[in-house]
Scaffold this motif. Structure first.
Motif, short mmCIF file in Angstrom:
data_model
loop_
_atom_site.label_atom_id
_atom_site.label_comp_id
_atom_site.label_asym_id
_atom_site.label_seq_id
_atom_site.Cartn_x
_atom_site.Cartn_y
_atom_site.Cartn_z
N SER A 148 0.83 -1.21 0.00
CA SER A 148 0.00 0.00 0.00
C SER A 148 0.86 1.25 0.00
CB SER A 148 -0.86 0.02 1.26
OG SER A 148 -0.02 0.12 2.42
N SER A 149 2.15 1.10 0.29
CA SER A 149 3.02 2.27 0.43
C SER A 149 3.32 2.87 -0.95
CB SER A 149 4.32 1.88 1.12
OG SER A 149 5.23 2.96 1.06
N ILE A 150 3.02 4.14 -1.11
CA ILE A 150 3.32 4.83 -2.38
C ILE A 150 4.84 5.05 -2.45
CG2 ILE A 150 2.98 6.99 -3.68
CD1 ILE A 150 0.15 7.10 -2.32
N ALA A 151 5.43 5.45 -1.32
CA ALA A 151 6.87 5.73 -1.28
C ALA A 151 7.70 4.47 -1.57
CB ALA A 151 7.25 6.29 0.08
N VAL A 161 -4.68 2.39 17.74
CA VAL A 161 -4.85 1.72 16.45
C VAL A 161 -3.49 1.44 15.82
CG1 VAL A 161 -5.76 2.02 14.10
CG2 VAL A 161 -7.09 2.86 16.05
N ALA A 162 -3.28 0.19 15.39
CA ALA A 162 -2.04 -0.17 14.69
C ALA A 162 -2.35 -0.50 13.24
CB ALA A 162 -1.40 -1.38 15.36
N ILE A 163 -1.48 -0.04 12.35
CA ILE A 163 -1.62 -0.31 10.91
C ILE A 163 -0.40 -1.16 10.57
CG2 ILE A 163 -1.80 0.79 8.62
CD1 ILE A 163 -2.82 3.33 10.23
N LEU A 164 -0.62 -2.45 10.28
CA LEU A 164 0.48 -3.41 10.32
C LEU A 164 0.68 -4.20 9.03
CD1 LEU A 164 -0.39 -4.87 13.84
CD2 LEU A 164 1.50 -3.32 13.31
N HIS A 165 1.92 -4.29 8.61
CA HIS A 165 2.31 -5.18 7.49
C HIS A 165 2.88 -6.46 8.10
CE1 HIS A 165 4.19 -6.78 3.94
NE2 HIS A 165 5.38 -6.70 4.50
N PRO A 166 2.34 -7.62 7.71
CA PRO A 166 2.80 -8.86 8.36
C PRO A 166 4.17 -9.35 7.92
CG PRO A 166 0.90 -9.28 6.91
CD PRO A 166 1.20 -7.83 6.82
N GLY A 167 4.68 -8.86 6.80
CA GLY A 167 5.87 -9.47 6.20
C GLY A 167 5.41 -10.31 5.01
N LEU A 168 6.36 -10.96 4.35
CA LEU A 168 6.00 -11.85 3.23
C LEU A 168 5.77 -13.23 3.85
CD1 LEU A 168 5.72 -11.54 0.18
CD2 LEU A 168 8.08 -12.33 -0.06
N VAL A 169 4.52 -13.62 3.93
CA VAL A 169 4.13 -14.77 4.75
C VAL A 169 3.63 -15.93 3.89
CG1 VAL A 169 2.78 -15.45 6.78
CG2 VAL A 169 3.37 -13.03 6.44
N ASN A 191 1.94 6.06 19.99
CA ASN A 191 2.37 5.62 18.64
C ASN A 191 1.19 5.12 17.80
OD1 ASN A 191 1.87 3.00 19.52
ND2 ASN A 191 4.01 2.51 19.89
N SER A 192 -0.02 5.45 18.23
CA SER A 192 -1.24 5.03 17.51
C SER A 192 -1.30 5.68 16.12
CB SER A 192 -2.46 5.46 18.33
OG SER A 192 -3.64 5.07 17.70
N GLY A 193 -1.85 4.95 15.15
CA GLY A 193 -2.08 5.51 13.82
C GLY A 193 -0.86 5.48 12.93
N ARG A 194 0.18 4.71 13.35
CA ARG A 194 1.38 4.63 12.50
C ARG A 194 1.45 3.27 11.80
NH1 ARG A 194 5.32 7.50 16.74
NH2 ARG A 194 6.98 6.51 15.56
N ASN A 198 8.37 -6.60 11.66
CA ASN A 198 9.73 -6.69 12.23
C ASN A 198 10.07 -5.46 13.08
OD1 ASN A 198 10.40 -4.62 10.48
ND2 ASN A 198 11.63 -5.87 9.09
N GLY A 199 9.13 -4.52 13.20
CA GLY A 199 9.35 -3.37 14.08
C GLY A 199 9.76 -2.10 13.34
N GLU A 200 10.06 -2.25 12.05
CA GLU A 200 10.47 -1.08 11.24
C GLU A 200 9.22 -0.23 10.96
OE1 GLU A 200 11.89 -0.80 6.61
OE2 GLU A 200 12.13 -2.70 7.65
N GLU A 201 9.36 1.10 11.04
CA GLU A 201 8.23 1.94 10.65
C GLU A 201 8.26 2.13 9.13
OE1 GLU A 201 7.66 5.58 12.83
OE2 GLU A 201 5.65 5.79 11.99
N LEU A 202 7.11 1.98 8.49
CA LEU A 202 7.07 2.05 7.02
C LEU A 202 6.58 3.42 6.56
CD1 LEU A 202 5.61 -1.52 6.37
CD2 LEU A 202 7.91 -0.71 5.81
N PRO A 203 7.06 3.86 5.40
CA PRO A 203 6.61 5.15 4.86
C PRO A 203 5.24 4.99 4.19
CG PRO A 203 8.14 4.12 3.33
CD PRO A 203 8.03 3.18 4.51
N TRP A 204 4.43 6.03 4.26
CA TRP A 204 3.14 5.98 3.56
C TRP A 204 3.38 6.00 2.07
CZ3 TRP A 204 -0.27 4.69 6.99
CH2 TRP A 204 -0.24 5.23 8.28
#
Ligand code: NDP
Length: 230
Positions: free
Chosen positions: A139-142, A177-185, A216-219, A224-230
Motif C-alpha cells: 500500500s506504500s506509495i513511497a 490503532v495499529a496499521i500493520l504489514h505482516p511481512g512476506l508470509v 504511537n497510535s495511527g502509525r 519486524n518493528g520497522e516503521e514504514l513510509p506511507w
C-alpha cells in the motif's frame, strides 16, 4: 535442569476476522494459547480452527452487512480488548489488462469492510482497547518500485487512510490503532512462497500490538518493528 516454556497468560477478549486459515488462524492459535477469550470470525470454519478451544463464528462475510450484524450480535455484552481486522484478498492486475470487478472486489473487502466492521463494533471497545488493521507494505506509495497489483495497492492504501482517521477519532476514547504489514508470509494468498510462516507473522504482529500505545497510535509498522513510509 529441565527448561520450561513460559506462556504469558492474558485475560483479554480478542476478535479476529478471516480466522479460518493463514495469518488469522495463527492469530487465533496464539491468543488462545495465551489464555485470551478468542472470537474467530470466518466465512467457513476449518479443521485447524475447530481444534482450538475458542468461540468460532462461521458465516461471517465481512463485505456483507448481515455478516457484520451477525458478528455484532454474537458479541452482545462483550467488551472487546483487541479487534484484529485481518481478512483480505489479493487479485493480480496489470496495466493493459485491468478488470474493474476485481479492483472493486478488493476495495470492498480490503478497505470498506474493515472500516464498516470497526464502526459497527466501536461501542464494544473501551478505554485501553486496541484495533489492529492488517494492511500491506504494497500500500506504500513511497515504497512502490515495481508497479502492478492495482486493486490491491489501491485498496490497502485506502484502508491506511481510513485507519489513520479512526486512530485520531479514537484517541479521546483512549483506544489505540495499529496499521500493520505482516511481512512476506507463506499463506495461500501468495502461493505459499513467503519468507516467514503464518505463526511467525502472528507472533511478530502480536509483539507490535503489545507495544501499541496512544502515543504511537495511527502509525504504519512492518511486523519486524520497522516503521514504514506511507
Ligand atoms: P489468506 O488468503 O491465507 O487468508 C485470507 C483470509 O481472509 C481467509 O480467512 C479468508 O476467508 C478471509 N476472507 C477473505 N475475504 C473475506 C470476506 N469477504 N469475509 C470474511 N473473510 C474473508 O491470506 P493471509 O492470511 O496471507 O492474509 C491475511 C491478511 O494479511 C490479509 O489482509 C492480507 O492482505 C495481509 N497480508 C498478507 C501478506 C502475505 O504475505 N501473506 C503480505 C501482506 C499483507 P476464506 O477462507 O473464506 O476465503
Amino acid at each position: 535442569m529441565q527448561s520450561k516454556v513460559v506462556v504469558e497468560v492474558v485475560d483479554e477478549v480478542v476478535v479476529i476476522t478471516g480466522a479460518n486459515r493463514g495469518i488469522g488462524l495463527s492469530f487465533a492459535r496464539l491468543y488462545a494459547k495465551q489464555g485470551a477469550t478468542v472470537y474467530a470470525a470466518c466465512r467457513q470454519t476449518s479443521q485447524e480452527l475447530e481444534a482450538l478451544n475458542i468461540n468460532i463464528l462461521p458465516g461471517i462475510d465481512i463485505t456483507n452487512s448481515d455478516g457484520i450484524e451477525q458478528l455484532r450480535q454474537a458479541l452482545t455484552g462483550v467488551t472487546v480488548d483487541l479487534l484484529i481486522n485481518n481478512a483480505g484478498i489479493l487479485r493480480e492486475e496489470s496495466f493493459g489488462q485491468l478488470h474493474s470487478e476485481t479492483i472493486r472486489e478488493q476495495f470492498e473487502t480490503n478497505a470498506l469492510a474493515p472500516i464498516l466492521l470497526t464502526e459497527a463494533l466501536a461501542d464494544k471497545l473501551s478505554a485501553g482497547s486496541k484495533i489492529a488493521f492488517i494492511t500491506s507494505r504494497m500500500s506504500s506509495i513511497a515504497d512502490n518500485s515495481s508497479g502492478g497489483y492495482y486493486g490491491y495497492r489501491m485498496s490497502k492504501a485506502a484502508l491506511n487512510v481510513a485507519a489513520k482517521s479512526i486512530a485520531e477519532e479514537m484517541k479521546p476514547r483512549k483506544i489505540a490503532v495499529a496499521i500493520l504489514h505482516p511481512g512476506l508470509v507463506s499463506t495461500d494468498m501468495i502461493g505459499g512462497y513467503g519468507d516467514i510462516t503464518p505463526d511467525e507473522a502472528a507472533q511478530r504482529l502480536s509483539t507490535r500490538i503489545e507495544e501499541l500505545t496512544l502515543d504511537n497510535s495511527g502509525r504504519f509498522w512492518h511486523s519486524n518493528g520497522e516503521e514504514l513510509p506511507w
